[in-house]
Design a protein around this motif. Structure first.
Motif, PDB file in Angstrom:
ATOM      1  N   LEU A  71       0.920  -1.370   0.193  1.00  0.00           N
ATOM      2  CA  LEU A  71       0.187   0.234  -0.080  1.00  0.00           C
ATOM      3  C   LEU A  71       0.881   1.395  -0.103  1.00  0.00           C
ATOM      4  N   ALA A  72       1.941   1.266   0.685  1.00  0.00           N
ATOM      5  CA  ALA A  72       2.584   2.471   0.924  1.00  0.00           C
ATOM      6  C   ALA A  72       3.463   2.844  -0.485  1.00  0.00           C
ATOM      7  N   ARG A  73       3.722   1.507  -1.132  1.00  0.00           N
ATOM      8  CA  ARG A  73       4.550   2.126  -2.356  1.00  0.00           C
ATOM      9  C   ARG A  73       3.234   2.460  -3.438  1.00  0.00           C
ATOM     10  N   ARG A  74       2.357   2.093  -3.352  1.00  0.00           N
ATOM     11  CA  ARG A  74       1.171   2.449  -4.601  1.00  0.00           C
ATOM     12  C   ARG A  74       1.003   3.863  -3.997  1.00  0.00           C
ATOM     13  N   LEU A  75       0.400   4.162  -2.948  1.00  0.00           N
ATOM     14  CA  LEU A  75      -0.042   5.550  -2.417  1.00  0.00           C
ATOM     15  C   LEU A  75       1.258   6.634  -2.781  1.00  0.00           C
ATOM     16  N   ALA A  76       2.395   6.198  -2.210  1.00  0.00           N
ATOM     17  CA  ALA A  76       3.559   6.981  -2.527  1.00  0.00           C
ATOM     18  C   ALA A  76       3.843   7.375  -3.873  1.00  0.00           C
ATOM     19  N   GLY A  77       3.325   6.220  -4.650  1.00  0.00           N
ATOM     20  CA  GLY A  77       3.503   6.599  -6.209  1.00  0.00           C
ATOM     21  C   GLY A  77       2.393   7.175  -7.017  1.00  0.00           C
ATOM     22  N   GLU A  78       1.305   7.709  -6.047  1.00  0.00           N
ATOM     23  CA  GLU A  78       0.078   8.245  -6.360  1.00  0.00           C
ATOM     24  C   GLU A  78      -0.615   7.628  -7.328  1.00  0.00           C
ATOM     25  N   ASP A  79      -0.919   6.237  -6.992  1.00  0.00           N
ATOM     26  CA  ASP A  79      -1.615   5.357  -7.851  1.00  0.00           C
ATOM     27  C   ASP A  79      -3.061   5.623  -7.562  1.00  0.00           C
ATOM     28  N   SER A  80      -3.625   6.001  -8.846  1.00  0.00           N
ATOM     29  CA  SER A  80      -5.144   6.424  -8.411  1.00  0.00           C
ATOM     30  C   SER A  80      -5.984   5.088  -8.670  1.00  0.00           C
ATOM     31  N   SER A  81      -5.727   4.003  -8.814  1.00  0.00           N
ATOM     32  CA  SER A  81      -6.200   2.879  -8.789  1.00  0.00           C
ATOM     33  C   SER A  81      -6.944   2.139  -7.328  1.00  0.00           C
ATOM     34  N   VAL A  82      -6.092   3.235  -6.501  1.00  0.00           N
ATOM     35  CA  VAL A  82      -6.350   2.548  -4.925  1.00  0.00           C
ATOM     36  C   VAL A  82      -7.791   3.669  -4.424  1.00  0.00           C
ATOM     37  N   ASP A  83      -8.800   3.194  -4.482  1.00  0.00           N
ATOM     38  CA  ASP A  83      -9.820   3.961  -3.917  1.00  0.00           C
ATOM     39  C   ASP A  83     -10.222   3.698  -2.225  1.00  0.00           C
ATOM     40  N   LEU A  84     -10.166   2.510  -2.021  1.00  0.00           N
ATOM     41  CA  LEU A  84     -10.288   2.171  -0.683  1.00  0.00           C
ATOM     42  C   LEU A  84      -9.134   1.412  -0.357  1.00  0.00           C
ATOM     43  N   PHE A  85      -8.678   1.192   1.114  1.00  0.00           N
ATOM     44  CA  PHE A  85      -7.963   0.295   1.708  1.00  0.00           C
ATOM     45  C   PHE A  85      -8.065  -0.244   2.988  1.00  0.00           C
ATOM     46  N   THR A  86      -7.848  -1.400   3.510  1.00  0.00           N
ATOM     47  CA  THR A  86      -8.058  -1.615   4.897  1.00  0.00           C
ATOM     48  C   THR A  86      -6.646  -1.366   5.529  1.00  0.00           C
ATOM     49  N   MET A  87      -6.986  -0.806   6.662  1.00  0.00           N
ATOM     50  CA  MET A  87      -5.791  -0.433   7.613  1.00  0.00           C
ATOM     51  C   MET A  87      -5.825  -1.102   8.916  1.00  0.00           C
ATOM     52  N   ASP A  88      -4.505  -1.544   9.091  1.00  0.00           N
ATOM     53  CA  ASP A  88      -4.353  -2.170  10.450  1.00  0.00           C
ATOM     54  C   ASP A  88      -4.482  -1.014  11.366  1.00  0.00           C
ATOM     55  N   VAL A  89      -4.745  -1.180  12.710  1.00  0.00           N
ATOM     56  CA  VAL A  89      -5.045  -0.325  13.766  1.00  0.00           C
ATOM     57  C   VAL A  89      -3.785   0.476  13.883  1.00  0.00           C
ATOM     58  N   THR A  90      -2.628   0.132  13.727  1.00  0.00           N
ATOM     59  CA  THR A  90      -1.483   0.728  14.183  1.00  0.00           C
ATOM     60  C   THR A  90      -0.812   1.667  12.938  1.00  0.00           C
ATOM     61  N   TRP A  91      -1.570   1.649  11.672  1.00  0.00           N
ATOM     62  CA  TRP A  91      -1.080   2.369  10.715  1.00  0.00           C
ATOM     63  C   TRP A  91      -1.622   3.939  10.600  1.00  0.00           C
ATOM     64  N   THR A  92      -2.621   4.336  11.384  1.00  0.00           N
ATOM     65  CA  THR A  92      -3.471   5.565  11.282  1.00  0.00           C
ATOM     66  C   THR A  92      -2.645   6.770  11.292  1.00  0.00           C
ATOM     67  N   ASP A  97      -0.430  11.049   8.398  1.00  0.00           N
ATOM     68  CA  ASP A  97       0.616  12.239   8.167  1.00  0.00           C
ATOM     69  C   ASP A  97       1.430  12.062   6.742  1.00  0.00           C
ATOM     70  N   ALA A  98       1.276  10.928   6.028  1.00  0.00           N
ATOM     71  CA  ALA A  98       1.662  10.886   4.910  1.00  0.00           C
ATOM     72  C   ALA A  98       1.041  11.696   3.830  1.00  0.00           C
ATOM     73  N   GLY A  99      -0.344  11.815   4.151  1.00  0.00           N
ATOM     74  CA  GLY A  99      -1.312  12.368   3.042  1.00  0.00           C
ATOM     75  C   GLY A  99      -1.879  11.559   2.432  1.00  0.00           C
ATOM     76  N   ALA A 129      -0.393  17.662  11.573  1.00  0.00           N
ATOM     77  CA  ALA A 129      -0.014  19.157  11.689  1.00  0.00           C
ATOM     78  C   ALA A 129      -0.925  20.111  11.197  1.00  0.00           C
ATOM     79  N   ASP A 130      -1.634  19.907  10.279  1.00  0.00           N
ATOM     80  CA  ASP A 130      -2.766  20.871   9.386  1.00  0.00           C
ATOM     81  C   ASP A 130      -4.007  20.630  10.353  1.00  0.00           C
ATOM     82  N   ASP A 131      -4.182  19.774  11.136  1.00  0.00           N
ATOM     83  CA  ASP A 131      -5.706  19.310  12.059  1.00  0.00           C
ATOM     84  C   ASP A 131      -5.600  20.506  13.169  1.00  0.00           C
ATOM     85  N   PRO A 132      -6.719  21.145  13.198  1.00  0.00           N
ATOM     86  CA  PRO A 132      -6.908  21.874  14.657  1.00  0.00           C
ATOM     87  C   PRO A 132      -7.120  21.012  15.798  1.00  0.00           C
ATOM     88  N   GLU A 133      -7.775  19.573  15.614  1.00  0.00           N
ATOM     89  CA  GLU A 133      -8.089  18.965  16.516  1.00  0.00           C
ATOM     90  C   GLU A 133      -7.965  17.594  15.831  1.00  0.00           C
TER      91      GLU A 133
END
Length: 486
Positions: A71-92, A97-99, A129-133
């Motif tokens: 997932l990190a490689r796809r998302l860092a590469g701005e792969d628009s084929s990824v619409d949804l993805f499951t996240m382990d609870v430790t990745w949030t 932060d990576a956007g 860093a951009d979130d007020p809360e």
């Protein structure tokens, strides 16, 4: 176009599927990248999600590290084929932060604060860093919490008590009582009639995330924490005398389990499944594990399907062999209730044990959340799909067909759910804010966890007073990006 081709070349080395860099996917198709071990459950629900869109499920690897890497490689590469993805609870924190994970919109997040359990919501929450809360960056899909599993028959016979231990110290004392009593009985029997001595306390002691989960649960139950929840850049293992004392208490518990008389000699290699099998083989009176062990004990005691080995101490369950045979239809609620009643005589569950009576016992949360990719060009449809894949009906299917604990409060009162999860009230309690122990929330969690596990392993081969400072230094290096991953 050139950039997409470069990304595709890089990903082809690690991904068994193609990168979608163009418009080859139909406009109404939402592509969801999901954990391989959970894909079947999500695919079954996705087939019914058709409100102006269709969901195409792409399977990631079964292991968490492989999922995160792809997932990190796809998302860092701005792969628009990824619409949804499951996240382990430790990745949030890391993915927010990576956007890569889009903040959950208010019309989705608002209702969740009333309908979802507090612990799972916290695993999906982060403040960039951009979130007020703090904000939600994913939607809880299912959750997990470890329970204390124990042999009530052994407690009644040897400890002369019907209630399970409430603290680790009491568990160790009860375990020694059972161990010495069975050893004494065996000494008076011919070798062929001697029984396995249930002397192990089954835990996850291998050098991996499960060991960090064990440490985090005990540490939080002792009143400590790895990082400050209000300031996750601050290590709190030894920053005050009170925090240092809590860390020492937690480490003493881990060491006591690993070095107790008759302790499991394979503890340093144990993951969840070896811990489960140790209980089924009659080697343990107590185990700390996830709720999936309940259905495993039930079906294996009845049919002996696990490695063709029946649970040797539980012949009473074999009357249900036909009910849990591989080709048998799903049991009814009444049939499950009858089997569960028999199961409870020799295999039961209780709250996660505490460290000291005045402090609440806490169990580290597990589970899965669903996020919308910032790379997706189909955001509106993607959030519609998220609602379908994480709604109450979907969670009911995950619970009843895949044994995944819901995050929706309403499901815990449904009779069908309670027949499949008789420990549902306890799970709901431990998933609430008062009893849940979230893992340290930081974008550097993967490195932090790896470095903590390396210091903790092998459990008991260290002095708690000295290890506190080593753990704290490892945590500080992980947060600063200075430590080499072992």
């Amino acid at each position: 176009m050139k950039r997409c081709a470069i990304v595709a070349t890089v990903l082809a080395v690690t991904a068994p599927f193609a990168v979608a860099c163009g418009s080859s996917v139909a406009p109404d198709v939402i592509t969801a990248y999901v954990a391989g071990n959970d894909a079947a459950a999500i695919e079954a629900v996705a087939a019914g999600c058709t409100d102006g869109y269709r969901i195409s499920v792409v399977r990631l690897p079964k292991d968490s590290d492989g999922q995160r890497l792809q997932l990190a490689r796809r998302l860092a590469g701005e792969d628009s084929s990824v619409d949804l993805f499951t996240m382990d609870v430790t990745w949030t924190a890391e993915f927010a932060d990576a956007g890569w994970a889009r903040a959950v919109p208010d019309d989705v997040a608002g209702p969740l604060r009333d309908t979802a359990l507090g612990g799972p919501l916290r695993t999906a929450t982060w403040r960039t860093a951009d979130d007020p809360e703090p904000r939600l960056y994913a939607v809880p899909t299912w959750a997990n919490t470890q329970l204390l599993w124990y042999r009530p028959d052994l407690l009644r016979r040897y400890v002369k008590r019907r209630t399970p231990p409430r603290t680790w110290d009491q568990m160790l004392a009860d375990n020694e009582t059972v161990r010495t009593a069975v050893l004494k009985e065996n000494a008076e029997l011919p070798p062929a009639q001697r029984r396995p001595v249930p002397s192990y306390i089954m835990v996850q002691g291998a050098q991996y995330e499960g060991l960090v989960v064990w440490f985090n649960s005990v540490l939080t139950s002792a009143g400590g924490s790895v990082l400050d929840p209000a300031d996750p850049s601050r290590v709190t293992l030894n920053d005050t005398p009170e925090h240092r004392a809590a860390t020492v208490r937690a480490l003493r518990v881990l060491k006591a389990v690993a070095t107790a008389p008759g302790a499991d000699p394979s503890l340093s290699n144990n993951t969840e499944d070896p811990a489960r099998l140790g209980m089924e083989r009659g080697q343990a009176t107590f185990a700390l594990n996830w709720p999936y062990v309940y259905s495993s004990m039930r079906s294996n005691a009845a049919t002996g399907t696990d490695q063709n080995q029946q649970v040797p101490f539980f012949p009473e369950m074999r009357q249900f062999a036909g009910l849990f045979a591989e080709e048998a239809p799903a049991p009814t609620a009444a049939q499950l209730a009858e089997a569960n009643k028999v199961l409870a005589t020799r295999f039961a569950y209780a709250p996660y044990p505490g460290v000291a009576a005045p402090l609440p016992a806490r169990s580290t949360l597990g589970g899965m959340n669903l996020a919308v990719s910032t790379r997706s060009t189909k955001t509106e449809l993607a959030w519609r799909a998220v609602r379908c894949l994480t709604g109450v009906d979907a969670q009911r299917q995950y619970a009843l067909k895949a044994s995944q604990a819901p995050t929706a409060k309403a499901l815990y009162d449904e009779p069908e759910f309670r027949s499949a999860f008789p420990m549902g009230n306890l799970i709901r309690l431990q998933l609430g804010d008062a009893r849940a122990a979230p893992r340290p929330s930081t974008p550097m969690y993967a490195t932090l966890s790896t470095m903590l596990a390396a210091k903790l392993h092998p459990v008991g081969a260290w002095d708690p007073e000295n290890l506190v400072d080593e753990l704290a230094e490892a945590a500080r290096k992980a947060l600063a990006g200075e430590g080499l991953v072992p």
